[in-house]
Design an enzyme around this catalytic site. Sequence first.
Site, short mmCIF file in Angstrom:
data_model
loop_
_atom_site.label_atom_id
_atom_site.label_comp_id
_atom_site.label_asym_id
_atom_site.label_seq_id
_atom_site.Cartn_x
_atom_site.Cartn_y
_atom_site.Cartn_z
N GLY A 13 -60.02 0.36 25.28
CA GLY A 13 -59.29 1.11 26.30
C GLY A 13 -58.26 0.30 27.04
O GLY A 13 -57.94 0.60 28.19
N SER A 14 -57.70 -0.74 26.39
CA SER A 14 -56.67 -1.50 27.11
C SER A 14 -55.41 -0.65 27.32
O SER A 14 -54.72 -0.82 28.32
CB SER A 14 -56.33 -2.79 26.36
OG SER A 14 -55.64 -2.55 25.17
N ASN A 15 -55.12 0.26 26.40
CA ASN A 15 -53.99 1.17 26.64
C ASN A 15 -54.32 2.12 27.80
O ASN A 15 -53.44 2.40 28.62
CB ASN A 15 -53.65 1.97 25.38
CG ASN A 15 -52.74 1.19 24.46
OD1 ASN A 15 -51.56 1.01 24.73
ND2 ASN A 15 -53.30 0.68 23.36
N ARG A 66 -65.76 19.02 12.37
CA ARG A 66 -64.65 18.61 13.23
C ARG A 66 -64.21 19.70 14.20
O ARG A 66 -63.87 19.44 15.35
CB ARG A 66 -63.45 18.22 12.36
CG ARG A 66 -63.63 16.92 11.64
CD ARG A 66 -62.37 16.54 10.86
NE ARG A 66 -62.61 15.35 10.07
CZ ARG A 66 -62.50 14.10 10.55
NH1 ARG A 66 -62.14 13.90 11.78
NH2 ARG A 66 -62.74 13.07 9.77
N MET A 91 -60.33 7.09 17.49
CA MET A 91 -60.42 6.92 16.04
C MET A 91 -60.90 8.17 15.33
O MET A 91 -61.75 8.09 14.43
CB MET A 91 -61.34 5.72 15.72
CG MET A 91 -60.96 4.45 16.45
SD MET A 91 -59.26 3.94 16.14
CE MET A 91 -59.48 3.08 14.60
N ARG A 92 -60.38 9.31 15.73
CA ARG A 92 -60.73 10.57 15.06
C ARG A 92 -59.45 11.36 14.84
O ARG A 92 -58.56 11.38 15.69
CB ARG A 92 -61.64 11.44 15.94
CG ARG A 92 -62.91 10.80 16.38
CD ARG A 92 -64.00 10.87 15.37
NE ARG A 92 -64.29 12.22 14.92
CZ ARG A 92 -65.05 12.49 13.86
NH1 ARG A 92 -65.53 11.51 13.13
NH2 ARG A 92 -65.30 13.73 13.51
N ASN A 108 -49.92 10.12 20.75
CA ASN A 108 -50.76 9.03 20.23
C ASN A 108 -49.94 7.75 20.19
O ASN A 108 -48.71 7.80 20.15
CB ASN A 108 -51.22 9.38 18.81
CG ASN A 108 -52.11 8.30 18.20
OD1 ASN A 108 -53.02 7.79 18.85
ND2 ASN A 108 -51.84 7.93 16.96
N HIS A 110 -49.61 4.15 17.92
CA HIS A 110 -50.02 3.51 16.67
C HIS A 110 -49.44 2.09 16.63
O HIS A 110 -48.26 1.90 16.92
CB HIS A 110 -49.52 4.32 15.46
CG HIS A 110 -49.93 3.70 14.18
ND1 HIS A 110 -51.23 3.72 13.72
CD2 HIS A 110 -49.23 2.98 13.26
CE1 HIS A 110 -51.31 3.06 12.59
NE2 HIS A 110 -50.11 2.60 12.29
N GLU A 175 -47.42 -2.25 23.31
CA GLU A 175 -48.06 -0.92 23.48
C GLU A 175 -48.23 -0.61 24.96
O GLU A 175 -47.98 0.51 25.42
CB GLU A 175 -49.43 -0.90 22.79
CG GLU A 175 -49.38 -1.03 21.29
CD GLU A 175 -50.77 -0.87 20.67
OE1 GLU A 175 -51.52 0.02 21.10
OE2 GLU A 175 -51.09 -1.65 19.74
C1 GRF Z 1 -54.36 0.07 19.80
O1 GRF Z 1 -53.81 -0.94 18.99
C2 GRF Z 1 -53.80 1.40 19.44
O2 GRF Z 1 -52.47 1.35 19.04
C3 GRF Z 1 -54.67 1.81 18.28
O3 GRF Z 1 -55.94 1.37 18.62
C4 GRF Z 1 -55.84 0.28 19.51
C5 GRF Z 1 -56.61 0.63 20.74
O4 GRF Z 1 -56.70 -0.42 21.64
N1 GRF Z 1 -54.54 3.22 18.03
P1 GRF Z 1 -57.24 -0.15 23.10
O5 GRF Z 1 -58.59 0.57 22.96
O6 GRF Z 1 -56.24 0.66 23.84
O7 GRF Z 1 -57.43 -1.53 23.69
#
Ligand code: GRF
Length: 223
Positions: A13-15, A66, A91-92, A108, A110, A175
Site C-alpha cells: 500500500g505504498s501507493n 469473480r 492483484m485481481r 489503475n 502499472h 508511481e
Molecule cells: C506497484 O508497483 C503497482 O504499480 C503495482 O503493484 C505495486 C503495489 O505497490 N500494481 P504498493 O502496494 O502500492 O506499495
Amino acid sequence: MSLALAVLVSGSGSNLQSIIDKVEAGALDADIRVVLSNKPDAYGLTRARTHGIPAVCLDHKRFDGREAFDAEMVRVIREHGADAVAMAGFMRMVTPVFLGAFPGRVVNIHPALLPSFPGVHGQADAAAYGVRFSGCTVHFVDEKMDHGPVIIQAVVPAYPEDDGDTLGARILAMEHRIYPQALQWLAEGRLRHAGRKVVVEGCGPCVALTGAGMVNPPLEPGF
Ligand code: GRF
C-alpha cells in the site's frame, strides 16, 4: 467537488500512502471513503486505519466466483459513499459487474510503460529484457489486463545491472508522484476520453523533467 474515492490494495500500500499524503497535504481533493483489500494481511489496511480511514477485507477465496466477489466490493464501496476507484497494487482482475458500477471512474497504476510489460512482473520483465527505459502508467481500467486508456506515464532509466527490485524501486518513486496527480485530474473533471486517448483539459503539449524521470503530461504544483 471532492473525489469520493475507494482504494483497492492487496499488499504494502505504498501507493495508497502517497495518495493519503497528498490528501492530507491539501494537494489532492479527495475523500478516501474506504480502503478494500482481498488479502487479510495487506499492510495497506493498517495504513488506512492509522489515518482513520475505514478498512475492509474481503477475502476473494470465500466467494463463489469473480462476479460474486465484485458484486460485494461494489456493495461495500457504495455503502461508504465512494463513486470512484483507484486500484493500487490490487492483484485481481475486475469483471463487468464491477466496471459497470463505476463507469469511467476506475483507474489503475502499472509499473511499466504500457503496452510493454503488462502482468504481475512488469519491473522484473523489463529489467530482464534489458530495456534502457521503463516507467509507470496510470490508466483507466477496462476488461483486459493493464489495457485501458492511458492517463499519464513517467519514464525512468534502466541499467544493465538492474533487477526487478532495483528498477522497481526507481519506478515506485515515480508511481508515488503520478498517481495522486492523475486522481486530482479525475477530481477536477479534467479527463476527457477521445477514443483510446485521454485528453487532460488544460495541459499543454509538453513533458516535465523531474529529478527522477520524465513525466507526460507534466506534474502540476503540489505533485
Ligand atoms: C506497484 O508497483 C503497482 O504499480 C503495482 O503493484 C505495486 C503495489 O505497490 N500494481 P504498493 O502496494 O502500492 O506499495
